[in-house]
Design a protein around this motif. Structure first.
Motif, PDB file in Angstrom:
ATOM      1  N   ILE A  48       6.237  11.829   9.429  1.00  0.00           N
ATOM      2  CA  ILE A  48       6.122  10.756   8.287  1.00  0.00           C
ATOM      3  C   ILE A  48       5.224   9.531   8.750  1.00  0.00           C
ATOM      4  O   ILE A  48       5.150   9.143   9.698  1.00  0.00           O
ATOM      5  N   ARG A  49       4.654   8.833   7.635  1.00  0.00           N
ATOM      6  CA  ARG A  49       3.848   7.635   7.945  1.00  0.00           C
ATOM      7  C   ARG A  49       3.465   6.929   6.738  1.00  0.00           C
ATOM      8  O   ARG A  49       3.605   7.527   5.630  1.00  0.00           O
ATOM      9  N   GLU A  50       3.246   5.669   6.909  1.00  0.00           N
ATOM     10  CA  GLU A  50       2.865   4.968   5.794  1.00  0.00           C
ATOM     11  C   GLU A  50       1.431   5.377   5.185  1.00  0.00           C
ATOM     12  O   GLU A  50       0.701   5.512   6.193  1.00  0.00           O
ATOM     13  N   ALA A  95       8.103   3.937  -2.838  1.00  0.00           N
ATOM     14  CA  ALA A  95       9.688   3.088  -2.701  1.00  0.00           C
ATOM     15  C   ALA A  95       9.359   1.973  -3.888  1.00  0.00           C
ATOM     16  O   ALA A  95       8.571   1.401  -3.929  1.00  0.00           O
ATOM     17  N   PRO A  96      10.626   1.631  -4.476  1.00  0.00           N
ATOM     18  CA  PRO A  96      10.797   0.373  -5.201  1.00  0.00           C
ATOM     19  C   PRO A  96      10.349  -0.854  -4.606  1.00  0.00           C
ATOM     20  O   PRO A  96       9.697  -1.736  -5.100  1.00  0.00           O
ATOM     21  N   THR A  97      10.659  -0.863  -3.242  1.00  0.00           N
ATOM     22  CA  THR A  97      10.208  -2.411  -2.396  1.00  0.00           C
ATOM     23  C   THR A  97       9.700  -1.989  -1.214  1.00  0.00           C
ATOM     24  O   THR A  97      10.239  -1.017  -0.592  1.00  0.00           O
ATOM     25  N   ARG A  98       9.221  -2.792  -0.407  1.00  0.00           N
ATOM     26  CA  ARG A  98       8.802  -2.735   1.065  1.00  0.00           C
ATOM     27  C   ARG A  98       9.969  -2.599   1.958  1.00  0.00           C
ATOM     28  O   ARG A  98       9.807  -1.594   2.600  1.00  0.00           O
ATOM     29  N   GLU A  99      10.912  -3.126   1.474  1.00  0.00           N
ATOM     30  CA  GLU A  99      12.151  -3.148   2.355  1.00  0.00           C
ATOM     31  C   GLU A  99      12.737  -1.526   2.181  1.00  0.00           C
ATOM     32  O   GLU A  99      13.228  -1.157   3.373  1.00  0.00           O
ATOM     33  N   GLU A 100      12.859  -1.373   1.122  1.00  0.00           N
ATOM     34  CA  GLU A 100      13.355   0.143   1.053  1.00  0.00           C
ATOM     35  C   GLU A 100      12.536   1.259   1.634  1.00  0.00           C
ATOM     36  O   GLU A 100      12.830   2.156   2.070  1.00  0.00           O
ATOM     37  N   LYS A 101      11.246   1.004   1.570  1.00  0.00           N
ATOM     38  CA  LYS A 101      10.180   2.057   2.096  1.00  0.00           C
ATOM     39  C   LYS A 101      10.525   2.065   3.452  1.00  0.00           C
ATOM     40  O   LYS A 101      10.705   2.922   4.232  1.00  0.00           O
ATOM     41  N   GLU A 102      10.470   0.758   4.346  1.00  0.00           N
ATOM     42  CA  GLU A 102      10.810   0.636   5.732  1.00  0.00           C
ATOM     43  C   GLU A 102      12.036   1.311   6.143  1.00  0.00           C
ATOM     44  O   GLU A 102      12.343   2.020   7.094  1.00  0.00           O
ATOM     45  N   ARG A 103      13.236   1.151   5.376  1.00  0.00           N
ATOM     46  CA  ARG A 103      14.322   1.765   5.621  1.00  0.00           C
ATOM     47  C   ARG A 103      14.265   3.232   5.489  1.00  0.00           C
ATOM     48  O   ARG A 103      14.940   3.709   6.365  1.00  0.00           O
ATOM     49  N   TRP A 104      13.726   3.635   4.462  1.00  0.00           N
ATOM     50  CA  TRP A 104      13.603   5.282   4.288  1.00  0.00           C
ATOM     51  C   TRP A 104      12.677   5.757   5.471  1.00  0.00           C
ATOM     52  O   TRP A 104      13.148   6.842   5.945  1.00  0.00           O
TER      53      TRP A 104
END
Length: 134
Positions: A48-50, A95-104
């Motif tokens: 997985i990667r950003e 993801a809807p937000t940056r925080e959710e992206k990082e958490r996922w």
């Protein structure tokens, strides 16, 4: 669980899906009321990667490391109820937000497992193709 939009393969059509991560698999649903998932992506041997995407923010991508053109082992349910193999070489999720992206990303990284047999097979394939001379 988590709501996001995702696409895969060459044709970038974004679809809104609901995701659940459990048993080292990412399940996705079309509606929150669905009893059965629309698709299942086993996380074994994936990375997985950003990623940056011009159309969607907060993206990350599931892919097979060192085998970018290989189809990911996954399945999905067609509109008529047939279960078919997926044909994507990557899955991109927004993801809807940056925080959710990082958490996922953190949760999926923790759920990804390695199959030593798969690694051994991949190494053997590489060795065989390296020895194929003119």
């Amino acid at each position: 669980d988590f709501c996001g939009v995702f696409s895969g393969g060459r044709v970038k059509t974004w679809k809104r899906r609901w995701f659940i991560l459990t048993d080292n698999c990412l399940y996705y649903f079309e509606y929150t009321t669905d009893k059965e998932p629309r698709g299942i992506i086993p996380l074994e041997n994936l990375s997985i990667r950003e990623v940056e995407d011009g159309k969607k923010p907060n993206c990350f991508e599931l892919f097979i490391p060192e085998h970018r053109d290989q189809v990911i082992k996954a399945c999905k349910t067609e509109a008529d109820g047939r279960v078919v193999e997926g044909n994507h070489t990557f899955y991109r999720i927004s993801a809807p937000t940056r925080e959710e992206k990082e958490r996922w990303i953190d949760c999926i990284k923790a759920a990804i497992s390695k199959d030593p047999f798969y690694e051994m097979l991949a190494a053997r394939k590489k060795k065989v193709s390296a020895h194929k001379g003119p």
